[in-house]
Design a protein around this motif. Structure first.
Motif, PDB file in Angstrom:
ATOM      1  N   TYR A 150      18.806  37.866  36.135  1.00 18.51           N
ATOM      2  CA  TYR A 150      19.996  37.072  36.417  1.00 18.51           C
ATOM      3  C   TYR A 150      21.167  37.667  35.668  1.00 18.51           C
ATOM      4  O   TYR A 150      21.018  38.188  34.566  1.00 18.51           O
ATOM      5  CB  TYR A 150      19.786  35.622  35.978  1.00 18.51           C
ATOM      6  N   GLU A 151      22.360  37.583  36.247  1.00 17.76           N
ATOM      7  CA  GLU A 151      23.558  38.048  35.575  1.00 17.76           C
ATOM      8  C   GLU A 151      24.741  37.192  35.996  1.00 17.76           C
ATOM      9  O   GLU A 151      24.796  36.654  37.102  1.00 17.76           O
ATOM     10  CB  GLU A 151      23.836  39.521  35.851  1.00 17.76           C
ATOM     11  N   ARG A 152      25.695  37.071  35.054  1.00 14.24           N
ATOM     12  CA  ARG A 152      26.941  36.366  35.337  1.00 14.24           C
ATOM     13  C   ARG A 152      28.084  37.152  34.722  1.00 14.24           C
ATOM     14  O   ARG A 152      27.947  37.736  33.645  1.00 14.24           O
ATOM     15  CB  ARG A 152      26.910  34.946  34.769  1.00 14.24           C
ATOM     16  N   THR A 153      29.213  37.158  35.422  1.00 16.70           N
ATOM     17  CA  THR A 153      30.388  37.887  34.952  1.00 16.70           C
ATOM     18  C   THR A 153      31.534  36.912  34.747  1.00 16.70           C
ATOM     19  O   THR A 153      31.792  36.043  35.593  1.00 16.70           O
ATOM     20  CB  THR A 153      30.796  38.972  35.974  1.00 16.70           C
ATOM     21  N   PHE A 154      32.221  37.074  33.610  1.00 14.66           N
ATOM     22  CA  PHE A 154      33.335  36.201  33.258  1.00 14.66           C
ATOM     23  C   PHE A 154      34.569  37.055  32.991  1.00 14.66           C
ATOM     24  O   PHE A 154      34.552  37.927  32.111  1.00 14.66           O
ATOM     25  CB  PHE A 154      32.987  35.367  32.018  1.00 14.66           C
ATOM     26  N   ASN A 155      35.643  36.816  33.745  1.00 21.46           N
ATOM     27  CA  ASN A 155      36.870  37.586  33.614  1.00 21.46           C
ATOM     28  C   ASN A 155      37.764  36.985  32.536  1.00 21.46           C
ATOM     29  O   ASN A 155      37.969  35.773  32.487  1.00 21.46           O
ATOM     30  CB  ASN A 155      37.620  37.619  34.946  1.00 21.46           C
ATOM     31  N   ALA A 156      38.299  37.846  31.678  1.00 18.89           N
ATOM     32  CA  ALA A 156      39.223  37.381  30.642  1.00 18.89           C
ATOM     33  C   ALA A 156      40.505  36.877  31.306  1.00 18.89           C
ATOM     34  O   ALA A 156      40.998  37.495  32.248  1.00 18.89           O
ATOM     35  CB  ALA A 156      39.530  38.509  29.666  1.00 18.89           C
ATOM     36  N   PRO A 157      41.064  35.777  30.825  1.00 22.42           N
ATOM     37  CA  PRO A 157      42.247  35.206  31.485  1.00 22.42           C
ATOM     38  C   PRO A 157      43.533  36.008  31.274  1.00 22.42           C
ATOM     39  O   PRO A 157      44.427  35.970  32.125  1.00 22.42           O
ATOM     40  CB  PRO A 157      42.365  33.810  30.855  1.00 22.42           C
ATOM     41  N   HIS A 158      43.636  36.761  30.168  1.00 17.62           N
ATOM     42  CA  HIS A 158      44.889  37.449  29.864  1.00 17.62           C
ATOM     43  C   HIS A 158      44.746  38.969  29.740  1.00 17.62           C
ATOM     44  O   HIS A 158      45.736  39.673  29.618  1.00 17.62           O
ATOM     45  CB  HIS A 158      45.491  36.894  28.566  1.00 17.62           C
ATOM     46  N   GLN A 159      43.521  39.464  29.731  1.00 17.50           N
ATOM     47  CA  GLN A 159      43.272  40.898  29.635  1.00 17.50           C
ATOM     48  C   GLN A 159      42.579  41.385  30.908  1.00 17.50           C
ATOM     49  O   GLN A 159      42.136  40.583  31.730  1.00 17.50           O
ATOM     50  CB  GLN A 159      42.397  41.212  28.413  1.00 17.50           C
ATOM     51  N   ASP A 160      42.506  42.707  31.057  1.00 20.43           N
ATOM     52  CA  ASP A 160      41.904  43.269  32.269  1.00 20.43           C
ATOM     53  C   ASP A 160      40.383  43.289  32.213  1.00 20.43           C
ATOM     54  O   ASP A 160      39.725  43.505  33.226  1.00 20.43           O
ATOM     55  CB  ASP A 160      42.413  44.707  32.487  1.00 20.43           C
ATOM     56  N   TRP A 161      39.799  43.099  31.036  1.00 24.13           N
ATOM     57  CA  TRP A 161      38.360  43.273  30.927  1.00 24.13           C
ATOM     58  C   TRP A 161      37.580  42.017  31.318  1.00 24.13           C
ATOM     59  O   TRP A 161      38.141  40.930  31.495  1.00 24.13           O
ATOM     60  CB  TRP A 161      37.974  43.724  29.523  1.00 24.13           C
ATOM     61  N   SER A 162      36.273  42.199  31.443  1.00 21.82           N
ATOM     62  CA  SER A 162      35.373  41.087  31.754  1.00 21.82           C
ATOM     63  C   SER A 162      34.068  41.269  30.971  1.00 21.82           C
ATOM     64  O   SER A 162      33.731  42.373  30.547  1.00 21.82           O
ATOM     65  CB  SER A 162      35.085  41.001  33.255  1.00 21.82           C
ATOM     66  N   ILE A 163      33.356  40.171  30.788  1.00 21.57           N
ATOM     67  CA  ILE A 163      32.056  40.167  30.119  1.00 21.57           C
ATOM     68  C   ILE A 163      30.966  39.932  31.160  1.00 21.57           C
ATOM     69  O   ILE A 163      31.065  39.004  31.973  1.00 21.57           O
ATOM     70  CB  ILE A 163      31.979  39.055  29.053  1.00 21.57           C
ATOM     71  N   ARG A 164      29.935  40.787  31.160  1.00 21.05           N
ATOM     72  CA  ARG A 164      28.787  40.581  32.034  1.00 21.05           C
ATOM     73  C   ARG A 164      27.562  40.292  31.175  1.00 21.05           C
ATOM     74  O   ARG A 164      27.193  41.090  30.316  1.00 21.05           O
ATOM     75  CB  ARG A 164      28.530  41.806  32.908  1.00 21.05           C
ATOM     76  N   LEU A 165      26.946  39.147  31.388  1.00 18.72           N
ATOM     77  CA  LEU A 165      25.747  38.743  30.666  1.00 18.72           C
ATOM     78  C   LEU A 165      24.555  38.826  31.602  1.00 18.72           C
ATOM     79  O   LEU A 165      24.589  38.298  32.714  1.00 18.72           O
ATOM     80  CB  LEU A 165      25.897  37.315  30.133  1.00 18.72           C
ATOM     81  N   GLU A 166      23.493  39.490  31.158  1.00 26.19           N
ATOM     82  CA  GLU A 166      22.302  39.687  31.985  1.00 26.19           C
ATOM     83  C   GLU A 166      21.062  39.265  31.202  1.00 26.19           C
ATOM     84  O   GLU A 166      21.000  39.428  29.982  1.00 26.19           O
ATOM     85  CB  GLU A 166      22.159  41.161  32.379  1.00 26.19           C
ATOM     86  N   GLU A 167      20.084  38.742  31.922  1.00 25.62           N
ATOM     87  CA  GLU A 167      18.795  38.441  31.303  1.00 25.62           C
ATOM     88  C   GLU A 167      17.664  38.674  32.294  1.00 25.62           C
ATOM     89  O   GLU A 167      17.817  38.471  33.489  1.00 25.62           O
ATOM     90  CB  GLU A 167      18.750  37.015  30.747  1.00 25.62           C
ATOM     91  N   ASP A 168      16.544  39.126  31.758  1.00 23.70           N
ATOM     92  CA  ASP A 168      15.345  39.407  32.552  1.00 23.70           C
ATOM     93  C   ASP A 168      14.194  38.670  31.904  1.00 23.70           C
ATOM     94  O   ASP A 168      13.764  39.011  30.806  1.00 23.70           O
ATOM     95  CB  ASP A 168      15.087  40.913  32.584  1.00 23.70           C
ATOM     96  N   CYS A 169      13.717  37.634  32.581  1.00 22.79           N
ATOM     97  CA  CYS A 169      12.647  36.794  32.043  1.00 22.79           C
ATOM     98  C   CYS A 169      11.393  36.879  32.903  1.00 22.79           C
ATOM     99  O   CYS A 169      10.565  35.963  32.902  1.00 22.79           O
ATOM    100  CB  CYS A 169      13.109  35.337  31.962  1.00 22.79           C
ATOM    101  N   LEU A 170      11.227  37.984  33.637  1.00 23.59           N
ATOM    102  CA  LEU A 170      10.101  38.098  34.569  1.00 23.59           C
ATOM    103  C   LEU A 170       8.774  38.174  33.849  1.00 23.59           C
ATOM    104  O   LEU A 170       7.807  37.507  34.204  1.00 23.59           O
ATOM    105  CB  LEU A 170      10.288  39.324  35.468  1.00 23.59           C
ATOM    106  N   ILE A 171       8.695  39.002  32.792  1.00 25.35           N
ATOM    107  CA  ILE A 171       7.443  39.202  32.065  1.00 25.35           C
ATOM    108  C   ILE A 171       7.717  39.066  30.576  1.00 25.35           C
ATOM    109  O   ILE A 171       8.584  39.736  30.032  1.00 25.35           O
ATOM    110  CB  ILE A 171       6.835  40.585  32.366  1.00 25.35           C
ATOM    111  N   GLY A 172       6.975  38.192  29.901  1.00 26.91           N
ATOM    112  CA  GLY A 172       7.093  38.069  28.451  1.00 26.91           C
ATOM    113  C   GLY A 172       8.396  37.415  28.046  1.00 26.91           C
ATOM    114  O   GLY A 172       8.972  36.608  28.792  1.00 26.91           O
ATOM    115  N   PRO A 173       8.914  37.760  26.856  1.00 25.02           N
ATOM    116  CA  PRO A 173      10.161  37.157  26.378  1.00 25.02           C
ATOM    117  C   PRO A 173      11.342  37.576  27.239  1.00 25.02           C
ATOM    118  O   PRO A 173      11.317  38.612  27.895  1.00 25.02           O
ATOM    119  CB  PRO A 173      10.294  37.706  24.949  1.00 25.02           C
TER     120      PRO A 173
END
Length: 236
Positions: free
Chosen positions: A38-61
């Motif tokens: 799963y991943e989600r992307t969040f755009n900064a309101p005043h800058q050009d950059w964005s944060i992408r958060l990803e996680e993989d919980c298919l096997i193990g932790p």
């Protein structure tokens, strides 16, 4: 009799050739249906950059990853890795994010994840970085130069890794590079813009930036913090 034998042979050929294809296809379909990637992307309101958060919980932790995506020219971006320490690896977090907050000119990012509640934060200047890698396999030493200049000031450090007795020992080190231009890294190039010469006996690394001309030296005994050293088995 000959016709039956031909039919059996045809069925056998189908099983041999199509069987692996069907198996791979079935596994791929199962992953699509049941995967907890799963991943989600969040755009900064005043800058050009964005944060992408990803996680993989298919096997193990659950493995969790953060990336800072920064525009870098026409239709081009630079991706910086972001460390996400002290997050709960036993469950999905990012899918349940309900609220996010940007602060300090979009250099700090925080979120709240529900069911149960789990807060997290990310300091872009301190936790995100691009990397220039120098590997010297003959000396069993690898040095990774970290650099982040996206906020207007540059944060730099290095990681000194050595292989001994089936383990990788990684130690954070300080570096002497200065200025607001990239010294070590080069977007899209894992080796960066740096020449490095390692002296395994003296435990020193002389570096020179091919981009800025700056040069310096890492002295392991003086510049690296053994109290923060980590030890992990050598990957297979």
């Amino acid at each position: 009799m000959i016709e039956k034998l031909l039919r059996v042979a045809a069925i056998g050929m189908f099983v041999v050739t199509a069987g692996p294809i069907l198996l791979v296809g079935g596994l791929f379909a199962w992953k699509l249906i049941s995967s907890d990637d799963y991943e989600r992307t969040f755009n900064a309101p005043h800058q050009d950059w964005s944060i992408r958060l990803e996680e993989d919980c298919l096997i193990g932790p659950c493995h969790k990853y953060g990336h800072l995506i920064v525009p870098n020219g026409f239709l081009s971006t630079q991706t910086l890795q972001c460390e996400l320490p002290q997050l709960d690896t036993s469950r999905i977090i990012f899918r349940e994010i309900q609220d996010v907050h940007w602060s300090e000119d979009d250099t700090k990012f925080s979120w709240t994840s529900a069911d149960p509640a789990n807060d997290g934060s990310l300091d872009i200047a301190k936790q995100c970085y691009d990397t220039a890698v120098h590997d010297d396999r003959s000396k069993q030493i690898s040095i990774r130069f970290r650099e982040n200049c996206v906020t207007g000031t540059c944060v730099r450090s290095a990681r000194w890794a050595s292989w001994r007795g089936g383990f990788v020992y990684t130690t954070p080190c300080s570096v002497t590079a200065t200025g607001t231009s990239l010294v070590f890294t080069l977007p899209g190039d894992v080796t960066g813009q740096i020449d490095v010469e390692v002296d395994a006996g003296a435990q020193t690394a002389d570096w020179r930036s091919t981009g800025t001309g700056q040069s310096g030296q890492i002295v392991f005994a003086k510049d690296c913090d053994l109290s923060l050293q980590t030890k992990k088995p050598v990957p297979p």
